[in-house]
Design an enzyme around this catalytic site. Structure first.
Site, PDB file in Angstrom:
ATOM      1  NE  ARG A 240      52.916 -58.444-147.721  1.00  0.00           N
ATOM      2  CZ  ARG A 240      53.059 -57.209-147.926  1.00  0.00           C
ATOM      3  NH1 ARG A 240      52.727 -56.515-149.173  1.00  0.00           N
ATOM      4  NH2 ARG A 240      53.761 -56.521-147.390  1.00  0.00           N
ATOM      5  CG  HIS A 288      54.836 -56.626-154.401  1.00  0.00           C
ATOM      6  ND1 HIS A 288      54.928 -57.952-153.437  1.00  0.00           N
ATOM      7  CD2 HIS A 288      54.537 -55.365-153.537  1.00  0.00           C
ATOM      8  CE1 HIS A 288      54.334 -57.324-152.151  1.00  0.00           C
ATOM      9  NE2 HIS A 288      54.525 -56.140-152.098  1.00  0.00           N
TER      10      HIS A 288
HETATM   11  C1  GLV Z   1      54.807 -53.464-149.705  1.00  0.00           C
HETATM   12  O1  GLV Z   1      54.552 -54.568-150.128  1.00  0.00           O
HETATM   13  C2  GLV Z   1      54.581 -53.014-148.294  1.00  0.00           C
HETATM   14  O2  GLV Z   1      54.226 -53.784-147.440  1.00  0.00           O
HETATM   15  O3  GLV Z   1      54.794 -51.718-148.132  1.00  0.00           O
END
Ligand code: GLV
Length: 325
Positions: A240, A288
């Site tokens: 993250r 992401h």
């Molecule tokens: C993606 O970011 C997830 O949390 O699966």
């Protein structure tokens, strides 16, 4: 999946999509509409907010839950739930569930393995040489076999385990930082304890982060950690955004302490166009998208969780709100 276990059309369970960043109805609407016992609405189409019992969410707005007093279940479309757990309008009584999907882990593992090879083989140098049609056998004398290259994996849940296994299968020496420990029978060396992350980083030529985001892992990829790593090590950041102190990484890249970084998550997403990561010669940016959850996996997870709630059971996919995963 047992569709008939859900309630018949006359008695559907109603839910709402809540998301600031993705068009969830577009992504999941077709799969969800196949479920006879469920009905999901966009917020603007909800006929009666008091009948909304669940939400399908990704990065909901801070006040997203306020309009729905009877939400019992919040199903996140992904594996990470940090953005939902810290949402100020999340009702205390609501159970939060996430997707636990082997396919998602396999996609993630392949992505991580690709970046391990990218950094191990310095693929960026070949791309650069190709722009000037230069035949330069750069590594013929220096290449270390995978068995002499340590790859560290921070986080050893579904994602971390799939990554560690894939990277170990390519012959690398793999270390994993894990909360619970365990034996090392599969060739993956587990390191646990309060300083497991620091110990793993100190030995890793390539460090892959897939930790959950919690108060204790926020900012964990920082100057102190980079200074412990072998000089020229690479970072593969798939966790993250708030795990990484971005200025510390830029500084470590400038001095060569960190040799390269693959970054898929950022403190601000989308990554602002003027952010220095975009143009940094030793940074590879992806939006992401290290892994994705399929509409089927999300729908199956949602149906299972709704069934659990309807049957009066605590959903098996529920996250522990105190640990944050
Ligand atoms: C993606 O970011 C997830 O949390 O699966």
């Amino acid at each position: 999946m047992n569709r008939t276990a859900l309630k018949p059309e006359a008695d559907v369970v109603e839910g709402v999509y809540l998301c600031t960043q993705l068009d969830l109805p577009d992504l999941f609407g077709a799969a969800v509409s196949d479920q006879p016992g469920l009905r999901l609405y966009r917020p603007e189409d909800v006929p009666d907010p008091s009948r909304i019992r669940f939400a399908l969410v990704w990065q909901p707005a801070p006040d997203a839950f306020d309009a729905y007093p009877n939400i019992e279940l919040v199903q996140v479309i992904a594996a990470g739930v940090d953005g939902v757990l810290r949402n100020p309008s999340l009702p205390d009584h609501a159970v939060v569930t996430r997707v636990h999907d082997d396919e998602q882990a396999a996609i993630m593992a392949g992505f991580a393995a690709w970046h391990v090879v990218w950094h191990h083989r310095h693929m960026g140098n070949y791309l650069k040489a190709q722009t000037s049609a230069t035949w330069d056998r750069q590594t013929i004398k220096t290449l270390r076999p995978p068995s002499q290259v340590t790859v560290g994996v921070l986080g050893f849940g579904l994602m971390g385990q799939a990554i560690a296994k894939a990277v170990a299968a390519m012959g690398f020496d793999v270390l994993a930082a894990t909360r619970t420990g365990g034996d090392n029978a599969d060739g993956i060396t587990r390191i646990s304890g309060d300083d497991a992350v620091q110990q793993v980083a100190a030995r890793s030529a390539i460090l892959i982060n897939v930790l959950p985001l919690t108060p204790s892992t926020r900012d964990i990829l920082n100057a102190d950690l980079f200074a412990r790593m072998p000089r020229g090590a690479a970072l593969v950041q798939l966790g993250r955004g708030p795990h990484l102190v971005e200025e510390d990484l830029l500084a470590a890249l400038d001095t060569g302490q960190i040799g390269g970084a693959s970054l898929d998550v950022f403190r601000t997403e989308p990554l602002p166009r003027d952010h220095p990561f975009w143009s940094h010669p030793h940074v590879l940016v992806t939006p992401h998208e290290a892994s994705v959850t399929s509409p089927k996996a999300v729908t199956d997870a949602l149906v299972r969780s709704v069934q659990d709630i309807e049957n009066g059971h605590h959903p098996t996919a529920a996250v522990d709100k105190t640990t944050g995963y």
